[in-house]
Enzyme design. Structure first.
Site, PDB file in Angstrom:
ATOM      1  CE1 TYR A  26       9.300   1.622 -14.154  1.00 22.69           C
ATOM      2  CE2 TYR A  26       9.188   2.975 -16.134  1.00 22.69           C
ATOM      3  CZ  TYR A  26       8.661   1.978 -15.329  1.00 22.69           C
ATOM      4  OH  TYR A  26       7.507   1.337 -15.703  1.00 22.69           O
ATOM      5  CG  ASN A  50       9.945  -1.446  -4.955  1.00 26.42           C
ATOM      6  OD1 ASN A  50       9.401  -1.944  -3.978  1.00 26.42           O
ATOM      7  ND2 ASN A  50       9.293  -1.244  -6.102  1.00 26.42           N
ATOM      8  CG  PHE A  81       3.708   1.226 -25.622  1.00 26.12           C
ATOM      9  CD1 PHE A  81       4.484   2.064 -26.398  1.00 26.12           C
ATOM     10  CD2 PHE A  81       4.053  -0.122 -25.578  1.00 26.12           C
ATOM     11  CE1 PHE A  81       5.568   1.575 -27.122  1.00 26.12           C
ATOM     12  CE2 PHE A  81       5.128  -0.630 -26.297  1.00 26.12           C
ATOM     13  CZ  PHE A  81       5.877   0.221 -27.074  1.00 26.12           C
ATOM     14  CB  ALA A 101       4.764  -4.923  -6.414  1.00 22.69           C
ATOM     15  CG  LEU A 128      -1.974  -1.169   1.218  1.00 21.31           C
ATOM     16  CD1 LEU A 128      -2.899  -1.035   2.432  1.00 21.31           C
ATOM     17  CD2 LEU A 128      -2.786  -1.244  -0.061  1.00 21.31           C
ATOM     18  NE  ARG A 143       5.908   9.513 -24.663  1.00 26.76           N
ATOM     19  CZ  ARG A 143       6.798  10.183 -25.396  1.00 26.76           C
ATOM     20  NH1 ARG A 143       6.661  10.228 -26.722  1.00 26.76           N
ATOM     21  NH2 ARG A 143       7.811  10.806 -24.832  1.00 26.76           N
ATOM     22  CG  PHE A 200       6.930  19.476 -20.014  1.00 29.18           C
ATOM     23  CD1 PHE A 200       7.643  20.395 -19.258  1.00 29.18           C
ATOM     24  CD2 PHE A 200       5.838  18.840 -19.447  1.00 29.18           C
ATOM     25  CE1 PHE A 200       7.283  20.664 -17.938  1.00 29.18           C
ATOM     26  CE2 PHE A 200       5.468  19.103 -18.136  1.00 29.18           C
ATOM     27  CZ  PHE A 200       6.191  20.019 -17.382  1.00 29.18           C
TER      28      PHE A 200
END
Length: 322
Positions: free
Chosen positions: A139, A90, A167, A72, A31, A219, A206
């Site tokens: 990432y 993580n 995506f 997760a 959470l 995108r 941007f």
């Protein structure tokens, strides 16, 4: 029973909504970014963290788990640049904890939520699964590391797995009972809709000088329920032995520019946006659009909800939050 790790998050909770119609489900989530209210009450919920191997082992001891889906991960690019340690701990180390405990308990079926960020800044109009991966931030690198770990686990331990490279997930559940609820919010469509609801003064764009038809980034947006249904097909393929190891792109295979998304949001809501034009953000590719033919050819999946439907469902969700 199917274990869904991160099943209280945005995409995970939508998948659980679909999965509980067909399977017994246990959700594990700490959470930190997910919400207890987003988990369907037909699923068993366990609050816990992948950093704690005792928690994972207890789950596998308590429930007969047939397959695991992993949602997760931390997923904010800017945050990953500011705090790469958090992302590697993580997204990589915690995933290794899970895989190690799966191996110990003889569980060999795994579906991994990956990302288009693994491709970096591709030089092709449509991104295929065999497009070279070259992530440009922690990432994307953390996700690619897990993909490489899975490949090694398959070769050495017989792990059967599917990597799903998302995506731009968007939209909300058809009843508007769950939807995007991030803090902070970084995704374009909820930012625009929040602005049109008066929750922010302007919407920032941007960069207006990209090599695209209107100068703004393009995108590929996919409805979160379409994503969930792709996971169902993949899970079925793993469970019946049709799939043992593969990677799929999940997108609409059609791109929309930032300006086009703003215009469609205005049309859906009947409200006018106040736009603030800003300089480019470092590392933003001009265009990211999926080639999703592989999963269509192999499993018959393709996105069903168009961009207007995506935004309409998101608008219904945002209005319900007032």
């Amino acid at each position: 029973m199917i274990l869904v790790v991160g099943g209280a998050g945005y995409i995970g909770s939508h998948f659980v909504k679909e999965l509980v119609k067909f399977q017994d489900v246990v959700v594990l989530d700490n959470l930190s970014t997910g919400h207890r209210w987003a988990v369907d009450n037909r699923a068993v919920f366990v609050e816990g963290d992948l950093g704690n191997t005792t928690t994972i082992q207890r789950l596998f001891h308590t429930y007969k788990i047939d397959a695991v889906l992993h949602f997760a991960a931390f997923s904010l690019v800017a945050e990953s640049v500011e705090n790469p340690l958090m992302y590697y701990e993580n997204n990589v180390v915690a995933t290794l904890n899970l895989l190690k405990t799966m191996k110990k308990n003889g569980i060999d079926k795994f579906i991994f939520s990956s990302t288009a960020a693994t491709y970096g800044i591709p030089k092709v109009p449509l991104i295929e699964e065999n497009t070279p991966t070259n992530p440009i931030n922690p990432y994307g690198r953390s996700k690619l590391m897990v993909e490489q770990i899975l490949d090694d686990f398959a070769k050495s331990y017989g792990m059967k797995y599917v990597v799903l490279r998302y995506f731009n997930a968007a939209g909300a559940y058809e009843t508007a009972e769950i939807g995007e609820s991030h803090s902070p919010e970084t995704h374009l469509i909820p930012l625009i809709l929040g602005h049109l609801l008066g929750q922010r003064d302007t919407i920032s764009v941007f960069g207006t000088d990209y090599d695209t038809h209107d100068g703004t980034c393009i995108r590929d947006y996919i409805h979160v329920t379409d994503l969930a249904k792709a996971h169902l097909l993949v899970l079925e393929g793993l469970l019946n032995g049709r799939i043992t190891k593969t990677t799929y792109n999940l997108g609409n295979s059609h791109g929309y520019s930032v300006k086009e998304i703003i215009t469609i949001c205005e049309q859906v809501t009947g409200k006018k946006a106040k736009i603030k034009y800003m300089d480019r953000r470092a590392g933003d590719p001009a265009k990211l659009v999926a080639d999703s033919r592989r999963i269509y050819e192999e499993l018959g999946w393709q996105a069903q909800i168009d961009i207007k439907g995506i935004i309409e469902s998101a608008w219904a969700w945002h209005q319900r939050q007032l």
